[in-house]
Enzyme design. Sequence first.
Site, PDB file in Angstrom:
ATOM      1  N   PHE A 132      36.879  42.342   6.815  1.00  0.00           N
ATOM      2  CA  PHE A 132      37.690  42.844   5.706  1.00  0.00           C
ATOM      3  C   PHE A 132      38.196  41.624   4.957  1.00  0.00           C
ATOM      4  O   PHE A 132      39.099  40.931   5.441  1.00  0.00           O
ATOM      5  CB  PHE A 132      38.845  43.654   6.296  1.00  0.00           C
TER       6      PHE A 132
ATOM      7  N   GLU B 108      43.717  35.678   0.621  1.00  0.00           N
ATOM      8  CA  GLU B 108      43.280  34.425  -0.014  1.00  0.00           C
ATOM      9  C   GLU B 108      44.326  33.340   0.239  1.00  0.00           C
ATOM     10  O   GLU B 108      45.475  33.655   0.571  1.00  0.00           O
ATOM     11  CB  GLU B 108      43.136  34.636  -1.527  1.00  0.00           C
TER      12      GLU B 108
ATOM     13  N   GLY C  51      46.098  31.881  -1.816  1.00  0.00           N
ATOM     14  CA  GLY C  51      47.272  32.116  -2.653  1.00  0.00           C
ATOM     15  C   GLY C  51      47.705  33.569  -2.726  1.00  0.00           C
ATOM     16  O   GLY C  51      48.522  33.936  -3.568  1.00  0.00           O
TER      17      GLY C  51
ATOM     18  N   ILE D 220      39.989  35.507   7.610  1.00  0.00           N
ATOM     19  CA  ILE D 220      39.110  36.672   7.657  1.00  0.00           C
ATOM     20  C   ILE D 220      38.580  36.853   9.074  1.00  0.00           C
ATOM     21  O   ILE D 220      37.780  36.044   9.573  1.00  0.00           O
ATOM     22  CB  ILE D 220      37.947  36.534   6.641  1.00  0.00           C
TER      23      ILE D 220
ATOM     24  N   GLU E 180      47.839  42.585   8.433  1.00  0.00           N
ATOM     25  CA  GLU E 180      47.831  43.929   7.822  1.00  0.00           C
ATOM     26  C   GLU E 180      49.214  44.335   7.302  1.00  0.00           C
ATOM     27  O   GLU E 180      49.613  45.498   7.382  1.00  0.00           O
ATOM     28  CB  GLU E 180      47.260  44.966   8.801  1.00  0.00           C
TER      29      GLU E 180
HETATM   30  N1  COS Z   1      48.301  54.004  -1.442  1.00  0.00           N
HETATM   31  C1  COS Z   1      47.881  54.264  -2.696  1.00  0.00           C
HETATM   32  N2  COS Z   1      48.374  53.622  -3.791  1.00  0.00           N
HETATM   33  C2  COS Z   1      49.302  52.674  -3.582  1.00  0.00           C
HETATM   34  C3  COS Z   1      49.787  52.342  -2.301  1.00  0.00           C
HETATM   35  C4  COS Z   1      49.253  53.066  -1.199  1.00  0.00           C
HETATM   36  N3  COS Z   1      49.672  52.811   0.036  1.00  0.00           N
HETATM   37  N4  COS Z   1      50.724  51.383  -2.409  1.00  0.00           N
HETATM   38  C5  COS Z   1      50.844  51.098  -3.713  1.00  0.00           C
HETATM   39  N5  COS Z   1      49.985  51.876  -4.412  1.00  0.00           N
HETATM   40  C6  COS Z   1      49.825  51.903  -5.877  1.00  0.00           C
HETATM   41  C7  COS Z   1      51.172  52.079  -6.536  1.00  0.00           C
HETATM   42  O1  COS Z   1      51.502  53.461  -6.659  1.00  0.00           O
HETATM   43  C8  COS Z   1      50.937  51.429  -7.882  1.00  0.00           C
HETATM   44  O2  COS Z   1      50.203  52.300  -8.728  1.00  0.00           O
HETATM   45  P1  COS Z   1      50.884  52.978 -10.021  1.00  0.00           P
HETATM   46  O3  COS Z   1      51.409  51.833 -10.835  1.00  0.00           O
HETATM   47  O4  COS Z   1      49.745  53.717 -10.647  1.00  0.00           O
HETATM   48  O5  COS Z   1      51.974  53.855  -9.487  1.00  0.00           O
HETATM   49  C9  COS Z   1      49.997  50.270  -7.560  1.00  0.00           C
HETATM   50  O6  COS Z   1      49.357  50.631  -6.325  1.00  0.00           O
HETATM   51  C10 COS Z   1      50.745  48.963  -7.397  1.00  0.00           C
HETATM   52  O7  COS Z   1      51.712  49.135  -6.378  1.00  0.00           O
HETATM   53  P2  COS Z   1      52.999  48.201  -6.225  1.00  0.00           P
HETATM   54  O8  COS Z   1      53.623  47.999  -7.558  1.00  0.00           O
HETATM   55  O9  COS Z   1      53.849  48.755  -5.140  1.00  0.00           O
HETATM   56  O10 COS Z   1      52.334  46.817  -5.785  1.00  0.00           O
HETATM   57  P3  COS Z   1      52.964  45.440  -5.329  1.00  0.00           P
HETATM   58  O11 COS Z   1      52.171  44.362  -5.946  1.00  0.00           O
HETATM   59  O12 COS Z   1      54.447  45.440  -5.547  1.00  0.00           O
HETATM   60  O13 COS Z   1      52.619  45.378  -3.767  1.00  0.00           O
HETATM   61  C11 COS Z   1      52.995  45.550  -1.380  1.00  0.00           C
HETATM   62  C12 COS Z   1      53.186  46.147  -2.808  1.00  0.00           C
HETATM   63  C13 COS Z   1      53.771  44.270  -1.158  1.00  0.00           C
HETATM   64  C14 COS Z   1      53.543  46.638  -0.479  1.00  0.00           C
HETATM   65  C15 COS Z   1      51.490  45.342  -1.099  1.00  0.00           C
HETATM   66  O14 COS Z   1      50.992  44.264  -1.843  1.00  0.00           O
HETATM   67  C16 COS Z   1      51.202  45.090   0.365  1.00  0.00           C
HETATM   68  O15 COS Z   1      51.083  46.016   1.153  1.00  0.00           O
HETATM   69  N6  COS Z   1      51.041  43.807   0.767  1.00  0.00           N
HETATM   70  C17 COS Z   1      50.625  43.439   2.103  1.00  0.00           C
HETATM   71  C18 COS Z   1      49.173  43.255   2.099  1.00  0.00           C
HETATM   72  C19 COS Z   1      48.557  43.185   3.441  1.00  0.00           C
HETATM   73  O16 COS Z   1      48.739  44.072   4.253  1.00  0.00           O
HETATM   74  N7  COS Z   1      47.793  42.120   3.659  1.00  0.00           N
HETATM   75  C20 COS Z   1      47.084  41.955   4.866  1.00  0.00           C
HETATM   76  C21 COS Z   1      45.623  41.995   4.604  1.00  0.00           C
HETATM   77  S1  COS Z   1      44.648  42.454   5.966  1.00  0.00           S
HETATM   78  S2  COS Z   1      45.053  41.210   7.356  1.00  0.00           S
END
Ligand code: COS
Length: 378
Positions: free
Chosen positions: A123, A127, A129, A157, A362
Site C-alpha cells: 500500500f 511519502e 513529506g 512502504i 495507518e
Molecule cells: N471516508 C470517506 N471520505 C472521507 C473520509 C473517510 N473516512 N475522511 C475524509 N473524507 C473526505 C471528507 O469528507 C472530505 O470530503 P468533502 O470535502 O467532499 O466533504 C475530504 O475527504 C477531505 O477530508 P478532510 O478535510 O477531513 O481531510 P484532511 O486533509 O483534513 O485529513 C486526516 C484528515 C488527518 C484525518 C487524514 O489525512 C488522515 O486520516 N491521515 C492519516 C493518514 C494515514 O492513516 N496514514 C497512514 C498511511 S498507511 S501506513
Amino acid sequence: MSDRSFLDWPFFEARHHELAAALEEWARAHLPVDHGDVDQACRGLVRDLGAAGFLRHSGAGEGERLDVRSLCLIRETLARHDALADFSFAMQGLGMGAVSLFGTPAQREWLERTRTGGAISGFALTEPGAGSDVANTATLARRVEGGYRLSGEKTYISNGGIADVYVVFARTGEAAGAKGLSAFLMPADKPGLTIAGRIEVIAPHPLAQLRLDDVFLPESALIGKPGEGFKLAMSVLDVFRPTVGAAALGLARRALDEALARTQARQIQGAPLASLQMVQGHLADMALKIDAAALLVYRAAWTKDQGAARITREAAMAKLYATEAAQQVIDAAVQLHGGDGVRVGSKVEELYRDIRALRIYEGASDVQRVVIARSLLS
Ligand code: COS
C-alpha cells in the site's frame, strides 16, 4: 490458553466460530516462524496462509464483500501467535484494499493472486513529506497518451522490496489538496519503479522506500475515478483501522497469557507472585483493557459488516483505544516479568517491540483523536 469467551458475544456468527477454531489449530501447528530472514519468512507465510485458505479473507472477490469481523479475528489470532504472521496477512488485505472495495474485474485478477498466496501486495501512500497529512501527497501522475506517468517517492512502504504489486496514490491535479489525488494499481516490475532503500525498524519486517521515475501506467490502472484517491484511501483505512486494533488485541492477549503463567509459577516469599494483591491489580487492569478493546474492535467490524456506509468514528475509536491499551498491557507484562521482561529474546520483550508501531501506522493515535473530535463537532 487465551480467554475465548468474547466469541460468544452477539457480534459473531457460526462461520466466525469455525474460522477462529480452524485458524487456532493451524497457528498452533505452524507458528511462530523463524524471523531470521524476514523477506523469506514473509514469503513463506503468504504462501502457507494462502495454501491453508485463510488469505481468501484478506480480499473480496467479484460479487463478494470484505467481512471485517473475519479480518479482525484472523489478525487477532495470528498476532497472538506471531506478529510477523499477522503482518503478512494484513498487508495482503491493506495492499489490495482499494481493489477489494473499488476494483474493476480486470484489476480483481490481481486479487485472486494475493488471496491465494500467489502474489504479495503493498500500500504505497506515505511519502517523505506526507505521513499524517495525506492531502499533501506530492508524487505526480502526469496524463499522457493512453495513461499516466508517475514520478515521486514513497516511504515506509510495508512489503517494499518483496511485493509483486502496489496500490499507489499520486497527484493527478483535478483540484488542490485532498481533491486532486488518484489511486493506481502498479505491478512491481514496471520500468522506472525502484527500491531506493530498505528501512530497519525495531520489530523487523519488509519495509522500504520506493522511487518512481516516470513510471507508465495505462488508463486501466486507475482505481475509482480521477480525483477521488483521497476518499478512496480513507475508505480503505476505515476498514483496516479496526483490524490494526484487532492485531493489538492479539498482542495484548498474549501478554496477559504470559503474565498469568509467570505470576502463577514465580514464587515470592513462599507463595506465587499472583497471590499479591498488587500483582492481582495489574492482572485485573490488563483483562479490563483487553475486553474494552475487544468490544470497540468488534463493534466497529460488526457495524461495517451490517452495511454501514462509513465507520470512520468507530474505526478510529477501535484503533486508538486498542493500540494504546495494548501498549499498557504489554508494559505491565514486562514489569511482572522483572529482569526477564527486558531480556532480549523473551516473548514479552518481543511484544514490547511489536506493539509500538501500531500506535503510529495507518493513522497515528493523534490522528485518530482528530478524527473522533471532528465527528463530534461536525
Ligand atoms: N471516508 C470517506 N471520505 C472521507 C473520509 C473517510 N473516512 N475522511 C475524509 N473524507 C473526505 C471528507 O469528507 C472530505 O470530503 P468533502 O470535502 O467532499 O466533504 C475530504 O475527504 C477531505 O477530508 P478532510 O478535510 O477531513 O481531510 P484532511 O486533509 O483534513 O485529513 C486526516 C484528515 C488527518 C484525518 C487524514 O489525512 C488522515 O486520516 N491521515 C492519516 C493518514 C494515514 O492513516 N496514514 C497512514 C498511511 S498507511 S501506513
